[in-house]
Design an enzyme around this catalytic site. Structure first.
Site, PDB file in Angstrom:
ATOM      1  N   ASP A 251      -8.658  -5.083  -5.930  1.00 41.07           N
ATOM      2  CA  ASP A 251      -8.188  -4.285  -4.807  1.00 41.07           C
ATOM      3  C   ASP A 251      -9.023  -3.009  -4.674  1.00 41.07           C
ATOM      4  O   ASP A 251      -9.082  -2.206  -5.598  1.00 41.07           O
ATOM      5  CB  ASP A 251      -6.715  -3.920  -5.018  1.00 41.07           C
TER       6      ASP A 251
ATOM      7  N   SER B  99       0.837  -1.195   0.000  1.00 39.30           N
ATOM      8  CA  SER B  99       0.000   0.000   0.000  1.00 39.30           C
ATOM      9  C   SER B  99       0.877   1.253   0.000  1.00 39.30           C
ATOM     10  O   SER B  99       1.702   1.424  -0.899  1.00 39.30           O
ATOM     11  CB  SER B  99      -0.958  -0.054   1.192  1.00 39.30           C
TER      12      SER B  99
ATOM     13  N   HIS C 155      -6.906  -6.324  -0.604  1.00 37.94           N
ATOM     14  CA  HIS C 155      -5.828  -5.334  -0.587  1.00 37.94           C
ATOM     15  C   HIS C 155      -4.577  -6.009  -0.052  1.00 37.94           C
ATOM     16  O   HIS C 155      -4.462  -6.277   1.136  1.00 37.94           O
ATOM     17  CB  HIS C 155      -6.252  -4.168   0.312  1.00 37.94           C
TER      18      HIS C 155
END
Length: 531
Positions: free
Chosen positions: A470, A242, A500
């Site tokens: 995602d 991320s 994710h």
């Protein structure tokens, strides 16, 4: 106040799946293996800690038994004896490398196969604002295969957890802020949101003003290069998730010749400004909601709270949120499930297929039983609130890092002009996401860049992993990152799936691909796809 669907700012799997988780040994240098050979051309020049912080680069880490996490790091227990913690000193301001220093909290677990040890593998779990000390300990079983040959190492980045902690609101004020109306419809509601944001900003400046100018991603990347040197590694081996992909990309740009084996998973699009990123997240969460509803209908039939899914399911969820805007639901905690907390909880439930059953149960409770317990629990997990009502500093660090990184500031008028586009992208998340753009308005420190610079000519191949479902970092971001890193550097790998964080799903194909690269230096073909 917005903490979930904004910029690159959601913590994701670590927060949601591990909210219940989170003897001294002689120091030793790493024996880093050469990085994979890069076909890229170019002569990137490494600058930063190797030139300006020589004294700090020769400091010796004193590894010791780890204590239980601090409140700012998040709930958890003290790691067992095979975990070690240490403190690294870094410059507060890299423009004044011989000036004031701050301490960064580190954690590691040594490689299990000492004879085949490669070196250190550094992790960042995103946010920005996720404690790497808590995250690595909690998620370690996921990386057991990598731990055979790597010391697994992580850290709390500057401003995060136990590292020069950014502090803003107290717990009671955070409860009020996270529950406040994030989708204003009248001038009075807009003013109330502005007042909430202003109160948060003022608290950050009052409590942490001295560090706010220095929690930017570029400084964190320079911290990582200093960390590499102190750990004794010739090259940096790195696994970022991320926001950690943005941090990794910035590192590669600053220090292309120091890149060893680097994996960027669930990628923040480096070409987008905050408005574009927020719109992409609105679309991504709506896509994930549609996938969830489709699966729910297939598995539960008439018992699925969102019916057949599609437009019907979206309308059901939107209607629930509209009711909550007027009449929040009670919970066993005594707190109310407001519209903002429900949006946060729904988004939280979409981060992984593992939390889809909880999301279905929470929607059923809210729609049919008139209670908000499960959605509130999902919201609390994503907001960093523990069962005792204490918040970690995820929200504070997230805001501080995001606002010092991004130059853009959005007024109420800017948001209102964008609302039709956001609502078209997502009837459920669009309005909330759009108003999240106002979070940096009035921030006491100017933002540094329009978007992060990640070009890394001359760097070794970097694996860039995107997942088609995602919600927080849509797969297009991975493709953009691979392109921006440069020809022969960015190697695109796509997982056809949900959630994710691709590697953490346990997909066998993806795990094999990433492990072969990190453990053996085998670079997959660009465009590799796993299903």
């Amino acid at each position: 106040m917005h903490t979930v669907v904004r910029g690159a700012g959601a913590l994701g799997l670590t927060a949601l799946l591990l909210t219940a988780a989170t003897g001294c040994q002689a120091d030793r240098p790493s024996a880093a293996e050469p990085a994979p050979t890069s076909p890229a051309t170019g002569t990137g020049t490494a600058t930063g800690t190797s030139e300006v912080a020589t004294a700090l680069a020769t400091q010796r880490l004193h590894w010791h038994a780890c204590a239980a996490p601090t409140t700012a790091q998040g709930a958890g227990t003290a790691p067992a004896a095979d975990w070690q913690c240490a403190t690294l000193k870094v410059p507060l301001d890299y423009g004044k490398p011989d000036g004031a220093t701050i301490d960064l909290a580190l954690i590691r677990t040594p490689a299990k196969d000492e004879q085949q040890r490669i070196g250190s593998l550094l992790f960042n779990f995103g946010g920005p604002g996720a404690s790497g000390v808590v995250g690595l300990h909690a998620l370690a079983a996921t990386y057991a295969s990598l731990n055979t040959r790597y010391d697994l190492v992580s850290f709390d980045p500057r401003g995060v957890g136990a590292s020069a902690t950014v502090t803003c609101l107290d717990d009671r004020a955070m409860d009020a802020a996270t529950a406040s109306d994030g989708t204003p419809e009248t001038p009075g509601e807009v003013k109330a949101l502005d007042d909430t944001n202003a109160g948060f900003v003022a608290a950050c400046e009052h409590n942490s003003g001295a560090v706010l100018p220095y929690v930017d991603t570029e400084s964190a990347a320079r911290d990582m290069d200093l960390m590499r040197q102190v750990l004794g590694d010739q090259k940096l081996s790195y696994f970022g998730f991320s926001y950690g992909t943005q941090l990794g990309g910035v590192y590669a740009h600053l220090f292309p010749q120091q890149v060893g084996r680097m994996v960027l998973d669930s990628v923040v699009d480096p070409t987008q400004d905050p408005q574009q990123a927020a719109l992409g997240q609105a679309q991504g969460f709506q896509l994930a909601l549609g996938d969830f509803m489709k699966a729910c209908a297939a598995q539960a039939g008439a018992a699925c709270p969102t019916g057949a899914g599609g437009d019907e399911g979206t309308a059901k969820v939107a209607a629930l949120l509209k009711r909550l805007d007027q009449s929040p639901l009670p919970t066993k905690q005594g707190r109310q499930l407001t519209e903002s907390l429900a949006v946060t909880g729904i988004a939280g439930g979409l981060y992984s297929q593992a939390t889809w059953p909880a999301l279905a149960g929470g929607l059923t409770e809210a729609m049919e039983q008139g209670t908000g317990d499960t959605l509130l629990q999902l919201a609390d997990a994503l907001n960093g609130r523990d069962p005792q009502g204490h918040y970690n500093n995820l929200n504070a660090a997230n805001r501080a890092i995001s606002c010092v990184d991004a130059r853009q500031r959005y007024s109420d008028q800017d948001v209102q002009q964008q609302l039709p586009q956001f609502r078209a992208a997502s009837p459920v998340f669009g309005t909330y996401t759009a108003w999240g753009l106002s979070g940096c308005t009035g921030w006491p420190v100017p933002g540094k860049t329009a978007h992060p610079e990640v070009s890394a000519p001359g760097a070794a191949p970097i694996l860039v992993v995107g997942t088609t479902g995602d919600p927080a970092t849509p797969v297009e971001g991975a493709r953009a990152m691979a392109q921006q890193l440069g020809a022969g550097v960015g190697v695109s790998v796509t997982l056809q799936g949900e959630g994710h964080g691709g590697y953490n799903t346990g997909n066998a194909c993806l795990k094999q691909t990433v492990d072969a690269y990190l453990l053996d230096g085998t670079v997959p073909a660009d465009g590799t796809t796993c299903a």
